[in-house]
Design an enzyme around this catalytic site. Sequence first.
Site, mmCIF file in Angstrom:
data_model
loop_
_atom_site.group_PDB
_atom_site.id
_atom_site.type_symbol
_atom_site.label_atom_id
_atom_site.label_comp_id
_atom_site.label_asym_id
_atom_site.label_seq_id
_atom_site.Cartn_x
_atom_site.Cartn_y
_atom_site.Cartn_z
ATOM 1 C CG ASN A 103 -1.391 1.364 1.628
ATOM 2 O OD1 ASN A 103 -0.934 1.904 2.633
ATOM 3 N ND2 ASN A 103 -2.271 1.960 0.832
ATOM 4 C CD GLN A 169 4.321 3.680 7.473
ATOM 5 O OE1 GLN A 169 3.275 4.155 7.911
ATOM 6 N NE2 GLN A 169 4.821 2.532 7.888
ATOM 7 C CG ASP A 171 -1.074 5.767 0.713
ATOM 8 O OD1 ASP A 171 -0.357 5.580 1.705
ATOM 9 O OD2 ASP A 171 -2.313 5.705 0.723
ATOM 10 C CG ASP A 201 0.022 -3.834 5.966
ATOM 11 O OD1 ASP A 201 -0.365 -4.185 7.089
ATOM 12 O OD2 ASP A 201 0.358 -2.663 5.693
ATOM 13 C CG LEU A 206 -3.298 -3.035 -2.231
ATOM 14 C CD1 LEU A 206 -1.944 -2.394 -2.475
ATOM 15 C CD2 LEU A 206 -3.150 -4.532 -1.996
ATOM 16 C CD GLU A 244 -3.899 -4.939 8.656
ATOM 17 O OE1 GLU A 244 -3.806 -4.438 9.793
ATOM 18 O OE2 GLU A 244 -3.283 -4.482 7.666
ATOM 19 C CG ASP A 310 -1.257 -3.512 13.950
ATOM 20 O OD1 ASP A 310 -0.094 -3.085 14.070
ATOM 21 O OD2 ASP A 310 -1.747 -3.843 12.856
#
Length: 545
Positions: A103, A169, A171, A201, A206, A244, A310
């Site tokens: 992602n 992070q 995308d 993930d 995603l 997930e 998590d």
Amino acid sequence: MMPNLWYKNAIVYCVDVEKFMDASGDGTGDFAGLADRLDHLERLGVTCIWLNPFFPSPNRDNGYDITDYYGVDPRYGTLGDFVEFMHAARDRGMRVIIDLVVNHTSTDHPWFQAARSDENSPFRDWYVWSKEKPENAHEGMVFPGVQDSIWSYDRTAKAWYLHRFYDHQADLNTANPAVREEILKIMGFWLALGVSGFRLDAVPFLIDTKGMKLEPGSFDPYSLLTEMHDFMAWRRAGAVLLAEANIPYSDAPAYFDGGDRMNMIFDFMLNQHLFLSLARGTAAPLRHTLQNRPRPDGLGQWANFLRNHDELDLGRLSIAEREEAFAALGPDASMQIYERGLRRRLAPMLEGDMSRLKLAYSLLFALPGTPVLWYGEEIGMGENLALPEREAVRTPMQWADEPNAGFSRAATANLIQPILADGDFGYQNVNVAQQVREPGSLLRSITRLVQTRRSTPEIGWGEWELVDVGRDDVLALSYSWRGARVVTVHNFSPEPVSFPLEIDGIDRFEPLLADHDAQSAILRGETLDMAGFGFCWLRCDGPRK
């Protein structure tokens, strides 16, 4: 049973390599250490290991900020060490799946550095950009209270980039054919090294088209999932995608597509209502959720879990239900996170009560679907609330009452994460070596549950139904497969219960597993006596009377 559907009756164990076992002595877990401790997982009965990210990374988000998808972070060893671990796992009959985090990438990734440095770079369109700050920049944050926005301005690029998670992070633009082709190459690389699939993930993000410049109707986001599944099936028979995806049940059919997209999906909805049931001492919330749970068509399967790496996300409960769960399982503000979750492990949430813990793990293995364990759950590890955010539940594995809990021979100051040393859940009181020797330990109990679950394929393969026993505090499930039948019964109340057990077509129930010494067979209509927080598994294909 078809070998390509191995996941239907698998026991999945999630490992964070850097926190499991340090063989090199530098304070960080590694593949050599993990390979050395496969005997523990074999004794436990694990059939599939799920590895958290182990790729090169700045490690600002536990490895989920990746800078190279084709390598091993030097802290964990070499690609050769990974292959040696894979060989050792295969020798023990264990499959391995790995995290596929596509992602987003780390902003340190060469792709992003090329994209930000030159507007004409071919990598520019690998990410999602906006010349102006989007109006919804502060909506849809994954980490409220920690994250300020989902768009950040890059001075070099002179543009805003999308990041549904942390600002380091960025995308990926998964509508870009070049990005999709690269994702398949990454999958092909690791499939060639022997992995049996991927835990995918953040699947909803995603396939989300937020911020992408697309013509209406020009792009089917689910098509990426189909492409990934088809590619994987061609490259390695029996490989799986485990999603997930914290989604409402109404979205599940599109994700499963009969198993032609996602083979398995983590059932976050069931997980949250299971904890509500534990908090209330009644099976009613869990039973209601099971009644509304879609049954995957074809080759699909739900994956069940209690805790993971998590927070315990309770965001799909109502505000009142969530507050009720907080009060029972994590009343202190330091235990709560992101306005929706708990950053705690299961054992301290249940105050170390062995009866409730064994009930919860019996449920994990008795619910329809594939059970997934988080490392350290088998011994009832606790959390370290002094660590930030989700790091609280990611402390090193507690192997023995030895320096550094037997995790590493490094100086304590050099450990990747502090060992949990204080309180009831410190390594002196909770460790593998101690529990291997104790007949009534949690480790021994979970090992027995795993053995029983592996020998009870009705749960993974069969058709299931809820059994009405006339009580809200009891959950009873019946499974049928190839003429055999199994019933599991769980009492969520602290009080003993008794009730007649009657199921059409069944005259005799043979004890298979229980929280106490097995009683004699139960005939239809006879009373089943259960202790507070008691459970039992019964086989129903014995001789009739």
